[in-house]
Design an enzyme around this catalytic site. Structure first.
Site: not given
Ligand code: NAD
Ligand code: TDX
Length: 332
Positions: A152, A148, A121-123, A188, A274, A81
């Site tokens: 991850k 999310y 992911t870099d997140e 986006f 954010h 997801e």
């Protein structure tokens, strides 16, 4: 010739990887995909039948996964997801797929001794200040912000533990924001392109100062193939193409490339929590494994992507109204 199992191969980045592998190698690909709202069989249309097998199923289905691992030389794990906004609305599927799903694959890799590459992911590193000269590296501490990115991060830590505790033959990559064909209209760039096509004004969250580090999905694919072939087991590689842009600049560029006034967009409710800025330092991948991105010019890559959405409306149109209705219900 190798037999690759690709989880999530009907999603955005997974399908780009399948196209890349079929065009650039002689490997056979088996895709395992649940076809959630984000998966689309049409993203694999036209590929040669003798090179691709499609299996409709869940990475959390241990018996199915076990049988597929028994027949694979290597597994590349994209299934997840993937949308932050959805994770704020309903986190549960993120735990099921990103955590339990990855655990299920790791147990199969452990039983069969199968080579596994885990896509992340870099997140997982959280975010950076706008004026911070630093970028994320392989040693940046984990500090995820959203449901999310926390799932991850959890999945990455499971992979590391299974390598160390059980000798699983795995590598990990953490990539920055991807753009290109076959990306769902909730994200986006495709959201704004398809808004303009439909005569809807693009929607910018908050002030629009947030920065993302953009990479073309095909460059992500070439990096993953490089790590699969030459990466060191147990290691993590960051993937990025030095593509930092603030969201306002991206919206203005989309509008300009599509022949609209650059200021014809709306500011809408900001995303909760954010992340401000992501930025990747991919020195390790470049110096140790010799990888280089091919899509150096964001503007021309974006122009190609706009053209793809213009000519493939039948691919994205079925998801557009429901996606915009969901955003409208959140004031976005
Ligand atoms: P996506 O949402 O477009 O695709 C996900 C795919 O996984 C879909 O085809 C979906 O049907 C499938 N899937 C979901 N749950 C499943 C399950 N339980 N079993 C089997 N299949 C399932 O996502 P994406 O943007 O292509 O991202 C792919 C991977 O890359 C993810 O792991 C994501 O975390 C990572 N990633 C994405 C980006 C980005 O910019 N999109 C950047 C870095 C890393
Ligand atoms: O309509 C919008 N307006 C807007 O301003 C949408 C959908 C997003 N945004 C902003 C939020 C982010 O700052 O644009 C930026 C990019 O948003 P997303 O496309 O949702 O991506 P992001 O949250 O950055 O996460 C993406 O990159 C990392 C992927 O969705 C993740 O799967 C990946 O891990």
């Amino acid at each position: 010739m190798a037999r690759l199992l690709v989880t999530g191969g009907a999603g955005f980045i997974g399908s780009n990887f399948v196209h890349h592998v079929i065009e650039n190698t002689d490997h056979h690909v088996t895709v395992l995909d649940k076809l959630t709202y984000a998966g689309n069989r049409a993203s694999l249309a036209g590929l040669p039948e003798d090179r691709l097998t499609f299996v409709h199923g869940d990475i959390g289905d241990a018996a199915l996964v076990d049988g597929l691992f028994a027949e694979a030389d290597a597994v590349v794990h994209y299934a997840a997801e993937s949308h932050n906004d959805n994770s704020l609305h309903d986190p549960r599927p993120f735990l099921d797929t990103n955590i339990i799903g990855t655990y299920t694959l790791l147990e199969a890799a452990r039983r069969h001794g199968t080579r596994l590459h885990h896509i992340s992911t870099d997140e997982v590193y959280g975010d950076l200040e706008l004026d911070d000269p630093a970028r994320f590296t392989e040693t940046t501490p984990y500090n995820p912000s959203s449901p999310y990115s926390s799932t991850k991060a959890g999945s990455d830590l499971l992979v590391r533990a299974w390598v160390r505790s059980f000798g699983v033959q795995a590598t990990i990559s953490n990539c920055s924001n991807n753009y290109g064909p076959y990306q769902h209209v909730e994200k986006f760039i495709p959201r704004q392109i398809t808004n303009v096509i439909r005569g809807i004004r693009p929607k910018l969250y908050g002030a629009g100062h947030n920065v993302r580090d953009w990479i073309h999905a095909d460059d992500h694919s070439s990096a993953v193939l490089t790590i699969l072939e030459r990466g060191e087991i147990g290691e993590t590689y960051l993937i990025g193409a030095d593509g930092e842009k603030d969201n306002t600049s991206v919206v203005e560029l989309i509008l300009t490339l599509m022949g609209q006034p650059a200021d014809a967009y709306d500011h809408v409710t900001d995303r909760a929590g954010h992340d401000l800025r992501y930025a990747i330092d991919s020195t390790r991948l470049r110096t140790e494994l010799g990888w280089r991105p091919r899509f150096g010019d964001f503007e021309s890559g974006l122009a190609d992507t706009i053209e793809w959405y213009r000519t493939n409306e039948t691919w994205w149109a079925p998801a557009k109204d429901a996606t915009e209705a969901f955003y409208a219900s959140k004031g976005q």
